[in-house]
Design an enzyme around this catalytic site. Structure first.
Site, PDB file in Angstrom:
ATOM      1  N   ARG A 252       0.778  -1.082   0.013  1.00 41.21           N
ATOM      2  CA  ARG A 252       0.023  -0.001  -0.027  1.00 41.21           C
ATOM      3  C   ARG A 252       1.506   1.023   0.397  1.00 41.21           C
ATOM      4  O   ARG A 252       1.567   1.571   0.529  1.00 41.21           O
ATOM      5  CB  ARG A 252      -0.772   0.334   1.319  1.00 41.21           C
ATOM      6  N   HIS A 256      -4.397   4.505   3.648  1.00 42.63           N
ATOM      7  CA  HIS A 256      -6.110   3.602   4.374  1.00 42.63           C
ATOM      8  C   HIS A 256      -7.445   4.677   3.579  1.00 42.63           C
ATOM      9  O   HIS A 256      -7.966   3.844   2.725  1.00 42.63           O
ATOM     10  CB  HIS A 256      -6.042   2.490   5.092  1.00 42.63           C
ATOM     11  N   TYR A 265       2.556   3.892  11.627  1.00 44.63           N
ATOM     12  CA  TYR A 265       3.275   2.320  11.587  1.00 44.63           C
ATOM     13  C   TYR A 265       3.416   2.204   9.900  1.00 44.63           C
ATOM     14  O   TYR A 265       4.154   1.447   9.852  1.00 44.63           O
ATOM     15  CB  TYR A 265       1.930   2.349  11.505  1.00 44.63           C
TER      16      TYR A 265
END
Length: 352
Positions: A252, A256, A265
């Protein structure tokens, strides 16, 4: 297929040390159709982030660098096959002719954002994780029982493989030999949960053996490899041999969603590497190498996609305000007393 680490399937090389492969049967027009679809999806995604920042749509789930998985898998289907998307594939209907305004209206929370699934053979978007997978399997099994020739494709993220709905659907699909393709976009993050905290399996494709179905791994940034893997799975399903689980490996390279801060993170160095080799650019460079694309055509395709987006947001914003009373309808055939009381109170306050 090109040699790659493990059993990961690839077709597109790097134009240097790794030679390009090819997919037998694809014409230059097919390549261009794939490219147009990817550019449309990319343009939709990038403009939607802008529209969110301008307050013109609500919270938005970004799919930047996932376009190869979406366009490649849909291109492998026939028109009578069905698609069961998650929220990460909110714009996948564009590949079936769905108006841009319809998808944008969905993100605006407007009733114009809902469509008749039979018009495009695209089911409604599922936001709860993995709930579209049993829908796809049930549809595929029902189609088989009726003697039809349709195949169902359902797309979901790696996080969905940790849900009970996935396990139940995969078990049912394997037992009933349902003509369904279980397409997992493994971008290695379920919001902020890394894959290593979801499973101890070496790969997600390894899980397929537990359901008695084939598991295939493919480079999710390689649209041709995705197309070929899904095409093979569709042919297998249509021949009566049952489901296939496809793990499309990616990383990714965007948040998100617009409400997410991945900096706390995510691996920022890995993100930069992925962004430098993102899927639309990879395919564009491949098409240039084989003589299908030039600067003029690239400009034309991108301009057309941008025009469609501008027209789509204009059409979405031209919709009349929705009737707030709709929130009390269509959920219950026999509304409970509490909902009836809320409806009556709303009508009293607003004079409805």
């Amino acid at each position: 297929m090109l040699p790659a680490e493990g059993d990961l399937r690839r077709v597109i090389g790097d134009g240097d040390a790794i030679p390009d492969g090819e997919v037998v049967g694809l014409t230059p027009d097919d390549h261009l159709a794939l490219y147009r679809g990817m550019v449309l999806l990319r343009t939709y995604d990038e403009r939607s982030v802008v529209y969110h920042r301008q307050g013109r749509i609500g919270t938005y789930a970004i799919f930047w660098n996932h376009e190869a998985m979406q366009a490649g898998s849909v291109f492998a289907l026939d028109g009578g096959d069905w698609i069961f998307p998650a929220y990460r594939e909110s714009a996948i209907g564009l590949l079936r002719g769905m108006p841009v305004s319809t998808v944008l209206s969905w993100w605006r929370g407007h009733p114009a954002g809902w469509w008749n699934p039979t018009e495009f053979n695209v089911a409604s978007i599922c936001v709860p994780i993995a709930t579209q997978i049993p829908h796809a399997v049930g549809f595929a099994w029902g189609s088989k029982l009726k003697g039809e020739d349709a195949v169902a494709l359902t797309l979901f993220g790696d996080g969905a493989t940790s849900e009970g709905a996935f396990h139940e659907a995969a078990t049912f699909a394997g037992v009933m030999k349902a003509p369904v393709v279980l397409f997992c976009n493994n971008n290695q993050w379920a919001i902020s949960t890394p894959l290593s905290q979801q499973t101890a399996a070496p790969t997600l494709a390894d899980k397929a053996i537990g359901y008695g179905i084939p598991g295939v791994r493919v480079d999710g940034g390689d649209v041709l490899a995705v197309y070929e893997a899904v095409r093979d799975a569709v042919l297998r399903a249509r021949a009566g041999d049952g489901p296939t689980f496809i793990e499309a490996l990616s990383y990714r390279a965007a948040p998100h969603a617009t409400a997410d801060d991945p900096s706390i993170y995510i691996d920022s160095e890995r993100v930069e590497e992925e962004r430098e080799n993102e899927c639309v650019g990879r395919f564009e460079r491949y098409l240039r190498r084989i003589g299908v694309l030039d600067d003029e055509l690239v400009g034309s395709v991108k301009a057309d996609a941008l025009d469609r987006m501008r027209e789509g947001i204009a059409a979405a914003e031209a919709e009349p305000p929705a009737d707030p009373a709709l929130i009390f309808e269509h959920a219950y055939a026999d509304p409970p007393p509490s909902l009836v009381a809320d409806r009556d109170e709303f009508a009293r306050i607003h004079g409805g």
